[in-house]
Design a protein around this motif. Structure first.
Motif, PDB file in Angstrom:
ATOM      1  N   LYS A 206       4.949  -2.989  -7.349  1.00 27.69           N
ATOM      2  CA  LYS A 206       4.289  -3.306  -6.083  1.00 27.69           C
ATOM      3  C   LYS A 206       2.936  -2.602  -5.985  1.00 27.69           C
ATOM      4  O   LYS A 206       1.966  -3.174  -5.481  1.00 27.69           O
ATOM      5  CB  LYS A 206       5.176  -2.915  -4.908  1.00 27.69           C
ATOM      6  CG  LYS A 206       6.374  -3.822  -4.694  1.00 27.69           C
ATOM      7  CD  LYS A 206       7.128  -3.431  -3.434  1.00 27.69           C
ATOM      8  CE  LYS A 206       8.287  -4.389  -3.164  1.00 27.69           C
ATOM      9  NZ  LYS A 206       9.020  -4.047  -1.924  1.00 27.69           N
ATOM     10  N   LYS A 207       2.883  -1.353  -6.464  1.00 24.99           N
ATOM     11  CA  LYS A 207       1.617  -0.612  -6.410  1.00 24.99           C
ATOM     12  C   LYS A 207       0.588  -1.232  -7.335  1.00 24.99           C
ATOM     13  O   LYS A 207      -0.614  -1.248  -7.035  1.00 24.99           O
ATOM     14  CB  LYS A 207       1.860   0.848  -6.795  1.00 24.99           C
ATOM     15  CG  LYS A 207       0.754   1.796  -6.353  1.00 24.99           C
ATOM     16  CD  LYS A 207       0.663   1.882  -4.835  1.00 24.99           C
ATOM     17  CE  LYS A 207      -0.364   2.889  -4.391  1.00 24.99           C
ATOM     18  NZ  LYS A 207      -0.405   3.013  -2.909  1.00 24.99           N
ATOM     19  N   LYS A 208       1.047  -1.779  -8.467  1.00 27.13           N
ATOM     20  CA  LYS A 208       0.120  -2.448  -9.383  1.00 27.13           C
ATOM     21  C   LYS A 208      -0.418  -3.735  -8.762  1.00 27.13           C
ATOM     22  O   LYS A 208      -1.599  -4.076  -8.940  1.00 27.13           O
ATOM     23  CB  LYS A 208       0.826  -2.749 -10.705  1.00 27.13           C
ATOM     24  CG  LYS A 208       1.161  -1.498 -11.514  1.00 27.13           C
ATOM     25  CD  LYS A 208       1.862  -1.837 -12.804  1.00 27.13           C
ATOM     26  CE  LYS A 208       2.203  -0.574 -13.591  1.00 27.13           C
ATOM     27  NZ  LYS A 208       2.916  -0.871 -14.848  1.00 27.13           N
TER      28      LYS A 208
ATOM     29  N   GLU B 116       0.827  -1.215   0.000  1.00 25.54           N
ATOM     30  CA  GLU B 116       0.000   0.000   0.000  1.00 25.54           C
ATOM     31  C   GLU B 116       0.860   1.264   0.000  1.00 25.54           C
ATOM     32  O   GLU B 116       0.514   2.275  -0.614  1.00 25.54           O
ATOM     33  CB  GLU B 116      -0.914  -0.006   1.225  1.00 25.54           C
ATOM     34  CG  GLU B 116      -1.864   1.172   1.309  1.00 25.54           C
ATOM     35  CD  GLU B 116      -2.725   1.137   2.549  1.00 25.54           C
ATOM     36  OE1 GLU B 116      -3.639   1.966   2.651  1.00 25.54           O
ATOM     37  OE2 GLU B 116      -2.473   0.270   3.422  1.00 25.54           O
ATOM     38  N   LYS B 117       1.993   1.216   0.690  1.00 29.49           N
ATOM     39  CA  LYS B 117       2.861   2.383   0.813  1.00 29.49           C
ATOM     40  C   LYS B 117       3.852   2.511  -0.349  1.00 29.49           C
ATOM     41  O   LYS B 117       4.640   3.458  -0.378  1.00 29.49           O
ATOM     42  CB  LYS B 117       3.633   2.315   2.132  1.00 29.49           C
ATOM     43  CG  LYS B 117       2.751   2.435   3.370  1.00 29.49           C
ATOM     44  CD  LYS B 117       3.566   2.362   4.637  1.00 29.49           C
ATOM     45  CE  LYS B 117       2.678   2.517   5.877  1.00 29.49           C
ATOM     46  NZ  LYS B 117       3.473   2.430   7.131  1.00 29.49           N
TER      47      LYS B 117
ATOM     48  N   TYR C 278      -0.803  -4.153  -5.594  1.00 29.96           N
ATOM     49  CA  TYR C 278      -1.750  -3.666  -4.576  1.00 29.96           C
ATOM     50  C   TYR C 278      -3.109  -3.357  -5.215  1.00 29.96           C
ATOM     51  O   TYR C 278      -4.154  -3.695  -4.656  1.00 29.96           O
ATOM     52  CB  TYR C 278      -1.178  -2.420  -3.910  1.00 29.96           C
ATOM     53  CG  TYR C 278      -2.114  -1.775  -2.912  1.00 29.96           C
ATOM     54  CD1 TYR C 278      -2.364  -2.371  -1.683  1.00 29.96           C
ATOM     55  CD2 TYR C 278      -2.755  -0.573  -3.215  1.00 29.96           C
ATOM     56  CE1 TYR C 278      -3.230  -1.789  -0.769  1.00 29.96           C
ATOM     57  CE2 TYR C 278      -3.623   0.015  -2.312  1.00 29.96           C
ATOM     58  CZ  TYR C 278      -3.857  -0.585  -1.084  1.00 29.96           C
ATOM     59  OH  TYR C 278      -4.714   0.000  -0.191  1.00 29.96           O
ATOM     60  N   GLY C 279      -3.093  -2.732  -6.403  1.00 30.64           N
ATOM     61  CA  GLY C 279      -4.345  -2.442  -7.101  1.00 30.64           C
ATOM     62  C   GLY C 279      -5.085  -3.708  -7.491  1.00 30.64           C
ATOM     63  O   GLY C 279      -6.312  -3.780  -7.389  1.00 30.64           O
TER      64      GLY C 279
ATOM     65  N   PRO D  15       5.467   3.424  -3.943  1.00 31.97           N
ATOM     66  CA  PRO D  15       5.263   4.607  -4.812  1.00 31.97           C
ATOM     67  C   PRO D  15       4.348   4.295  -5.993  1.00 31.97           C
ATOM     68  O   PRO D  15       4.289   3.156  -6.471  1.00 31.97           O
ATOM     69  CB  PRO D  15       6.689   4.935  -5.289  1.00 31.97           C
ATOM     70  CG  PRO D  15       7.589   4.284  -4.284  1.00 31.97           C
ATOM     71  CD  PRO D  15       6.877   3.047  -3.829  1.00 31.97           C
ATOM     72  N   GLU D  16       3.641   5.304  -6.444  1.00 32.98           N
ATOM     73  CA  GLU D  16       2.746   5.143  -7.589  1.00 32.98           C
ATOM     74  C   GLU D  16       3.531   4.759  -8.838  1.00 32.98           C
ATOM     75  O   GLU D  16       4.621   5.263  -9.089  1.00 32.98           O
ATOM     76  CB  GLU D  16       1.972   6.442  -7.841  1.00 32.98           C
ATOM     77  CG  GLU D  16       0.972   6.799  -6.759  1.00 32.98           C
ATOM     78  CD  GLU D  16      -0.203   5.837  -6.724  1.00 32.98           C
ATOM     79  OE1 GLU D  16      -0.460   5.172  -7.745  1.00 32.98           O
ATOM     80  OE2 GLU D  16      -0.868   5.769  -5.672  1.00 32.98           O
ATOM     81  N   GLY D  17       2.947   3.864  -9.630  1.00 33.67           N
ATOM     82  CA  GLY D  17       3.560   3.447 -10.883  1.00 33.67           C
ATOM     83  C   GLY D  17       4.504   2.276 -10.757  1.00 33.67           C
ATOM     84  O   GLY D  17       4.921   1.716 -11.774  1.00 33.67           O
ATOM     85  N   THR D  18       4.853   1.889  -9.533  1.00 33.44           N
ATOM     86  CA  THR D  18       5.760   0.761  -9.342  1.00 33.44           C
ATOM     87  C   THR D  18       4.997  -0.554  -9.489  1.00 33.44           C
ATOM     88  O   THR D  18       3.764  -0.598  -9.445  1.00 33.44           O
ATOM     89  CB  THR D  18       6.426   0.827  -7.968  1.00 33.44           C
ATOM     90  OG1 THR D  18       5.406   0.771  -6.942  1.00 33.44           O
ATOM     91  CG2 THR D  18       7.208   2.126  -7.806  1.00 33.44           C
TER      92      THR D  18
END
Length: 272
Positions: free
Chosen positions: A82-84, A74-75, A86-87, A77-80
């Protein structure tokens, strides 16, 4: 520990069952130190623990690691990548039924429940619906728990790929989730089925303490495990639209008034 449950009809026979959020517990977060595998082995090897207690220790350990990993995603960075992930996880979690979330909220520490419901509803009907929900949960989540566990060996084959084994971790999470929902169902069924005597014995055995007893070995003057609380204010919030369908605005107002998870309660509305 007492859990406050909020019950109200969404439309017709489709009811909402949700637990009020305990802010004092949620504020604690994950500030405590994460247990290591060495700590887990030490706990399991200690004397005096049954097989069920050891299984709970393993489940709690895995749960802690998954929750911390989820917070890390969740923490990110956007676009990484890991963030994908999470989505994708949020998309999958949105498909989990709200009844499962409700049953998972009934932990083993809960020794009594206070059920708040509109005053217009019959208390016996509310209790019967709660018992039916718990009984149905024991059947469904036991079946899906065994099914999820049986899929784990097959998803481990994806470890040969140079990417995170998302299928394995998702099936592992679903196994854990169904296990928690199963245990929550069993606990809730115990609390709403006039089994308070057995519950008191169970609690006394876990705490290693003796309780005052009468001729039958149980003190019947103890606090009951189920408290039914007809609420006129909840009925006023619902208004006259419960039979035709409660609006999203009304549900949001109820969630604010009774500290409910709006996102999960709205799933009941969307399922109508």
């Amino acid at each position: 520990m007492r859990a406050r449950l909020i019950v109200f009809p969404i439309k017709g026979r489709n009811w909402c069952f949700s637990r009020s959020i305990d802010t004092s517990v949620s504020e604690l977060g994950y500030s405590r130190t994460s247990p290591t595998l060495k700590d887990l082995c030490k706990e399991i090897s200690s004397n005096g623990k049954s097989m069920n207690e050891n299984a709970e220790l393993v489940v709690d350990f895995v749960s802690d690691k998954m929750n911390r990993a989820w917070i890390g995603l969740e923490k990110a960075p956007e676009g990484t990548f890991k963030k994908k992930i999470y989505g994708l996880g949020l998309h999958l979690l949105a498909r989990v039924k709200p009844s499962e979330i409700f049953l998972k909220s009934i932990s083993k520490e809960v020794t009594e429940v206070e059920v708040t419901f509109p005053k217009s509803l019959n208390s016996r009907l509310v209790r019967r619906r709660l018992r039916h929900t718990a009984l149905r949960g024991t059947i469904i989540h036991r079946k899906y728990f065994y099914g999820s566990v049986s899929l784990l060996p097959f998803t481990m084959a994806f470890t040969v790929l140079p990417l995170p084994n998302i299928p394995f971790f998702w099936i592992l999470f679903r196994s854990y989730s169904h296990w928690r929902a199963l245990k929550g169902s069993e606990r809730l069924l115990l609390l709403v089925s006039d089994f308070s005597k057995a519950l008191k014995l169970d609690a006394s055995n876990e705490n290693g303490k003796e309780i005052a007893s009468d001729d039958h070995g149980i003190n019947d003057s103890s606090i009951p495990s189920l408290v039914l609380n007809p609420c006129e204010e909840l009925g006023k919030l619902l208004g006259q639209g419960a039979g035709y369908g409660v609006s999203r605005r009304v549900i949001t107002d109820i969630c604010k008034a009774y500290h409910l998870d709006t996102k999960e309660v709205l799933k009941y509305h969307n399922s109508v």
